[in-house]
Design an enzyme around this catalytic site. Structure first.
Site, PDB file in Angstrom:
ATOM      1  N   ALA A 172       0.791   5.032  -2.354  1.00  0.00           N
ATOM      2  CA  ALA A 172       0.765   5.234  -3.804  1.00  0.00           C
ATOM      3  C   ALA A 172       2.099   4.933  -4.493  1.00  0.00           C
ATOM      4  O   ALA A 172       2.131   4.296  -5.546  1.00  0.00           O
ATOM      5  CB  ALA A 172       0.328   6.677  -4.079  1.00  0.00           C
ATOM      6  N   ARG A 222      -7.153  -1.287  -7.182  1.00  0.00           N
ATOM      7  CA  ARG A 222      -7.606  -0.133  -6.398  1.00  0.00           C
ATOM      8  C   ARG A 222      -7.752   1.058  -7.352  1.00  0.00           C
ATOM      9  O   ARG A 222      -6.891   1.261  -8.204  1.00  0.00           O
ATOM     10  CB  ARG A 222      -6.603   0.205  -5.266  1.00  0.00           C
ATOM     11  CG  ARG A 222      -6.508  -0.881  -4.205  1.00  0.00           C
ATOM     12  CD  ARG A 222      -5.628  -0.447  -3.044  1.00  0.00           C
ATOM     13  NE  ARG A 222      -6.271   0.547  -2.215  1.00  0.00           N
ATOM     14  CZ  ARG A 222      -5.629   1.306  -1.318  1.00  0.00           C
ATOM     15  NH1 ARG A 222      -4.321   1.178  -1.163  1.00  0.00           N
ATOM     16  NH2 ARG A 222      -6.289   2.179  -0.585  1.00  0.00           N
ATOM     17  N   ASN A 239      -6.351  12.391  -1.018  1.00  0.00           N
ATOM     18  CA  ASN A 239      -5.485  11.686  -0.070  1.00  0.00           C
ATOM     19  C   ASN A 239      -6.358  10.988   0.964  1.00  0.00           C
ATOM     20  O   ASN A 239      -7.589  11.087   0.941  1.00  0.00           O
ATOM     21  CB  ASN A 239      -4.518  12.683   0.598  1.00  0.00           C
ATOM     22  CG  ASN A 239      -3.402  11.984   1.356  1.00  0.00           C
ATOM     23  OD1 ASN A 239      -2.779  11.048   0.861  1.00  0.00           O
ATOM     24  ND2 ASN A 239      -3.153  12.392   2.587  1.00  0.00           N
ATOM     25  N   LYS A 240      -5.725  10.283   1.881  1.00  0.00           N
ATOM     26  CA  LYS A 240      -6.425   9.459   2.862  1.00  0.00           C
ATOM     27  C   LYS A 240      -7.560  10.219   3.542  1.00  0.00           C
ATOM     28  O   LYS A 240      -7.416  11.386   3.890  1.00  0.00           O
ATOM     29  CB  LYS A 240      -5.396   8.953   3.887  1.00  0.00           C
ATOM     30  CG  LYS A 240      -5.894   7.996   4.950  1.00  0.00           C
ATOM     31  CD  LYS A 240      -6.659   6.790   4.421  1.00  0.00           C
ATOM     32  CE  LYS A 240      -6.085   6.164   3.174  1.00  0.00           C
ATOM     33  NZ  LYS A 240      -5.290   5.036   3.360  1.00  0.00           N
ATOM     34  N   ASP A 291      -2.525  10.616  -3.048  1.00  0.00           N
ATOM     35  CA  ASP A 291      -2.743   9.463  -3.929  1.00  0.00           C
ATOM     36  C   ASP A 291      -2.970   9.930  -5.363  1.00  0.00           C
ATOM     37  O   ASP A 291      -2.589   9.240  -6.308  1.00  0.00           O
ATOM     38  CB  ASP A 291      -3.928   8.649  -3.413  1.00  0.00           C
ATOM     39  CG  ASP A 291      -3.580   7.979  -2.093  1.00  0.00           C
ATOM     40  OD1 ASP A 291      -3.166   6.817  -2.108  1.00  0.00           O
ATOM     41  OD2 ASP A 291      -3.662   8.652  -1.042  1.00  0.00           O
ATOM     42  N   CYS A 338      -1.984   9.741   8.168  1.00  0.00           N
ATOM     43  CA  CYS A 338      -1.750   8.464   7.482  1.00  0.00           C
ATOM     44  C   CYS A 338      -0.232   8.170   7.406  1.00  0.00           C
ATOM     45  O   CYS A 338       0.549   8.632   8.253  1.00  0.00           O
ATOM     46  CB  CYS A 338      -2.393   8.464   6.094  1.00  0.00           C
ATOM     47  SG  CYS A 338      -2.606   6.786   5.424  1.00  0.00           S
ATOM     48  N   ARG A 386       0.832  -1.195   0.000  1.00  0.00           N
ATOM     49  CA  ARG A 386       0.000   0.000   0.000  1.00  0.00           C
ATOM     50  C   ARG A 386       0.875   1.257   0.000  1.00  0.00           C
ATOM     51  O   ARG A 386       2.084   1.183   0.208  1.00  0.00           O
ATOM     52  CB  ARG A 386      -0.960   0.010   1.188  1.00  0.00           C
ATOM     53  CG  ARG A 386      -0.287  -0.164   2.555  1.00  0.00           C
ATOM     54  CD  ARG A 386      -0.960   0.603   3.628  1.00  0.00           C
ATOM     55  NE  ARG A 386      -0.857   2.028   3.415  1.00  0.00           N
ATOM     56  CZ  ARG A 386       0.214   2.771   3.738  1.00  0.00           C
ATOM     57  NH1 ARG A 386       1.306   2.232   4.255  1.00  0.00           N
ATOM     58  NH2 ARG A 386       0.210   4.085   3.524  1.00  0.00           N
TER      59      ARG A 386
HETATM   60  O1  RI2 Z   1       3.176   7.383  -2.095  1.00  0.00           O
HETATM   61  P1  RI2 Z   1       3.192   7.625  -0.622  1.00  0.00           P
HETATM   62  O2  RI2 Z   1       3.654   9.001  -0.298  1.00  0.00           O
HETATM   63  O3  RI2 Z   1       3.953   6.562   0.142  1.00  0.00           O
HETATM   64  O4  RI2 Z   1       1.696   7.500  -0.082  1.00  0.00           O
HETATM   65  C1  RI2 Z   1       0.685   8.342  -0.577  1.00  0.00           C
HETATM   66  C2  RI2 Z   1      -0.629   8.020   0.028  1.00  0.00           C
HETATM   67  O5  RI2 Z   1      -0.952   6.639  -0.159  1.00  0.00           O
HETATM   68  C3  RI2 Z   1      -1.683   6.181   1.003  1.00  0.00           C
HETATM   69  O6  RI2 Z   1      -2.842   5.494   0.575  1.00  0.00           O
HETATM   70  P2  RI2 Z   1      -3.118   3.953   1.007  1.00  0.00           P
HETATM   71  O7  RI2 Z   1      -2.525   3.692   2.355  1.00  0.00           O
HETATM   72  O8  RI2 Z   1      -2.509   3.084  -0.081  1.00  0.00           O
HETATM   73  O9  RI2 Z   1      -4.626   3.823   1.018  1.00  0.00           O
HETATM   74  C4  RI2 Z   1      -1.970   7.404   1.833  1.00  0.00           C
HETATM   75  O10 RI2 Z   1      -3.179   8.041   1.481  1.00  0.00           O
HETATM   76  C5  RI2 Z   1      -0.760   8.238   1.528  1.00  0.00           C
HETATM   77  O11 RI2 Z   1      -0.899   9.602   1.866  1.00  0.00           O
END
Ligand code: RI2
Length: 324
Positions: free
Chosen positions: A27, A68, A212-213, A202, A133, A25
């Protein structure tokens, strides 16, 4: 479970399952895993004709894409790799695809490091940063600030329902950063002690909206009211090119089991077990007026100007990632 396309390697299907179940998980991490999976498909393909090889790679991309819907880094990664699938023979196609995936992964890592140095410039020695998050792009800014010798502290929002704030807290503690972990509802109270709100993204839309989250938009509105600047750390892989042509970003709805257990549901509804809807959107949209800066590997941008960068990097893109 993700719909299986024919000829997709089991390792690719396993990656798709991991993304869907959020064992993979975030992005940027999803984008990296998707590129890796396409490379694996290329390495393991049993195709003897170029058209069969290409069909398998496109099927793999579609399987990964359907996991997703919100983080645009996933289709952007798939498009990038598939555009490098070039050659007259299976072996040429294979080599080109693997090289392209490696290039993508290298650039992704480099972009995050560069973005971190840009974001760190916004942080001063002694600053307190509130996070939401877990974002590797946001953490890259804090890591770079620490490497610059700045001392920072963090107020980390728990981030219900999956409590990904714990991952952020763990990483920051490993780096020796003092952390105050709070429940989401305490954010407004603790904003008085924060110098910045720092979140990831995201997807970023053409008008500068930040997807975003869930909970980011409420945090940003409260931060504006409290006069705390909101900084969004997002590599350009998070820019959503379809929004330039009027498309909206789909917000993923996740299972109710992330919010209430079966037992909790029974306690609420009794034996009737009807009339209760549990809604669990994973993301929300923060309008650009609540965002002070979007920090990318190409520098920082006011959200309203991000469309210029988007057009430069992506042009007018249409079509599904797996389509030629
Ligand atoms: O790419 P990086 O900065 O790591 O993450 C970006 C975003 O991805 C996550 O989504 P999820 O946990 O996959 O639902 C969060 O919303 C976080 O802010």
């Amino acid at each position: 479970m993700v719909t299986r396309q024919p000829d997709v390697d089991p390792a690719v299907a396993a990656t798709a399952d991991d993304i869907e179940a959020m064992r993979i998980r975030g992005a940027a991490t999803i984008a990296d895993a998707a590129a890796e999976a396409l490379s694996t498909q290329a390495k393991r393909s049993d195709a003897t004709a170029p058209d069969v090889f290409e069909r398998q790679l496109r099927a793999a991309a579609k399987t990964l894409y359907e996991t997703r819907p919100t983080a645009v880094s996933l289709p952007n990664a798939l498009r990038y790799v598939l555009r490098g699938m070039d050659g007259e023979s299976v072996s040429a196609l294979r080599d080109a695809t693997i090289a392209r995936a490696e290039e993508f992964q290298r650039e992704l890592a480099r972009a995050q490091t560069t973005l971190g140095t840009v974001g760190a410039n916004r942080l001063r020695d002694g600053d307190v940063v509130m996070t939401h998050c877990h974002s590797t792009d946001a953490l890259a800014c804090l890591e770079a600030a620490l490497e610059d010798g700045k001392e920072v502290e963090a107020i980390v929002k728990e981030t219900r329902p999956r409590k990904q704030g714990h991952i952020t807290a763990q990483q920051l503690r490993e780096w020796g950063v003092p952390v105050t972990l709070i429940v989401d509802n305490a954010a407004r109270r603790y904003l008085d002690e924060a110098d910045h709100v720092l979140v990831g993204a995201d997807s970023i839309a053409a008008d500068g909206s930040v997807i975003n989250k869930i909970g980011t938009s409420g945090l940003a509105v409260n931060a504006r009211e409290r006069g705390v600047p909101v900084m969004v750390a997002a590599q350009t892989i998070k820019l959503h090119p379809d929004t330039m042509t009027g498309h909206t970003v789909e917000i993923e709805m996740r299972a109710e089991s992330e919010v209430v257990s079966d037992e909790e549901r029974r306690t609420i509804t009794g034996d009737a077990d009807d009339g209760l809807v549990v809604a669990n959107p994973a993301f929300d949209v923060t309008p650009p007026r609540y965002v002070d800066a979007i920090v990318t590997e190409r520098g920082q941008f006011p959200p309203e100007s991000i469309v210029t960068l988007m057009r430069e990097l992506f042009g007018e893109m249409t079509g599904e990632p797996w389509e030629p």
